[in-house]
Design an enzyme around this catalytic site. Structure first.
Site, mmCIF file in Angstrom:
data_model
loop_
_atom_site.group_PDB
_atom_site.id
_atom_site.type_symbol
_atom_site.label_atom_id
_atom_site.label_comp_id
_atom_site.label_asym_id
_atom_site.label_seq_id
_atom_site.Cartn_x
_atom_site.Cartn_y
_atom_site.Cartn_z
ATOM 1 N N CYS A 17 1.227 14.075 8.011
ATOM 2 C CA CYS A 17 1.773 13.035 6.508
ATOM 3 C C CYS A 17 -0.072 12.316 5.965
ATOM 4 C CB CYS A 17 2.852 12.690 7.155
ATOM 5 S SG CYS A 17 3.419 11.748 5.497
ATOM 6 N N CYS A 28 1.844 8.246 5.670
ATOM 7 C CA CYS A 28 2.002 7.825 6.727
ATOM 8 C C CYS A 28 0.593 7.124 7.367
ATOM 9 C CB CYS A 28 2.168 8.831 7.816
ATOM 10 S SG CYS A 28 3.501 9.697 7.641
ATOM 11 N N ASP A 42 -2.155 5.730 -7.939
ATOM 12 C CA ASP A 42 -2.563 7.205 -7.505
ATOM 13 C C ASP A 42 -3.506 8.059 -7.983
ATOM 14 O OD1 ASP A 42 -1.699 10.622 -8.680
ATOM 15 O OD2 ASP A 42 0.099 9.199 -7.888
ATOM 16 N N HIS A 95 7.810 7.404 8.232
ATOM 17 C CA HIS A 95 8.549 8.764 7.660
ATOM 18 C C HIS A 95 9.751 8.901 7.145
ATOM 19 C CE1 HIS A 95 6.732 12.425 5.910
ATOM 20 N NE2 HIS A 95 7.604 12.578 6.909
ATOM 21 N N ASN A 128 11.232 11.176 -6.729
ATOM 22 C CA ASN A 128 11.806 12.896 -5.849
ATOM 23 C C ASN A 128 12.314 13.061 -5.025
ATOM 24 O OD1 ASN A 128 11.284 13.155 -9.030
ATOM 25 N ND2 ASN A 128 9.226 13.077 -8.502
ATOM 26 N N GLY A 141 10.085 17.913 -7.625
ATOM 27 C CA GLY A 141 8.924 18.106 -8.310
ATOM 28 C C GLY A 141 8.334 16.969 -7.502
ATOM 29 N N HIS A 145 6.601 12.919 2.191
ATOM 30 C CA HIS A 145 7.077 11.482 2.444
ATOM 31 C C HIS A 145 7.686 10.727 1.099
ATOM 32 C CE1 HIS A 145 5.386 7.829 5.276
ATOM 33 N NE2 HIS A 145 5.934 7.454 3.696
ATOM 34 N N HIS A 176 8.677 8.601 -1.485
ATOM 35 C CA HIS A 176 7.515 7.533 -2.743
ATOM 36 C C HIS A 176 8.441 7.055 -3.571
ATOM 37 C CE1 HIS A 176 5.631 11.778 -3.811
ATOM 38 N NE2 HIS A 176 5.763 10.926 -4.174
ATOM 39 N N HIS A 190 6.698 6.131 -7.512
ATOM 40 C CA HIS A 190 6.280 5.810 -8.451
ATOM 41 C C HIS A 190 6.658 4.693 -9.073
ATOM 42 C CE1 HIS A 190 4.721 10.089 -8.241
ATOM 43 N NE2 HIS A 190 5.061 10.339 -7.826
#
Length: 115
Positions: free
Chosen positions: A7, A10, A33, A49, A88, A94, A99, A101, A103
């Site tokens: 990952c 990770c 990003d 994870h 998401n 999407g 993993h 996360h 945004h």
């Protein structure tokens, strides 16, 4: 710590691969990003994870994610003008990296053309 050796998040969260970090504590880290959708586009990820919020994510990790999102918004000067926090879960939503996360998006007026 439960990580996935394959990952990318990770590896970034645990400094195996370095990134442009914005925030970090013992449970999560935040980094810019690589393909930003807004002037500020920061990802907040747990160091352990979890594929998405559909997993059994401990309450302390969930709290740490949202605390970090707020700290990022403060550090980036987004509190007054506003910001968006998005996650998401799964490919139909999407999610490009499996993993968990968040945004953190801001720095301009956000429309519904992306999330």
């Amino acid at each position: 710590m439960a990580t996935n050796d394959d990952c990318i998040f990770c590896k970034i969260a645990n400094h195996v691969i370095e990134s442009n970090y914005v925030y970090e504590d013992e449970l999560v880290c935040a980094f810019r990003d690589m393909s930003p959708l807004a002037p500020t586009h920061v990802l907040v990820v747990p160091k352990d994870h979890y594929e998405s919020f559909a997993d059994d994510v401990p309450a302390e990790v969930t709290a740490a994610l949202f605390h970090a999102a707020r700290e990022v918004a403060k550090a980036e000067g987004l509190i007054e003008s506003g910001f968006r926090v998005v996650t998401n879960a799964g490919p139909d939503a999407g999610q490009a990296v499996s993993h968990l996360h968040l945004h953190v998006l801001g720095g301009r007026r956000l429309t519904d053309d992306f999330a």
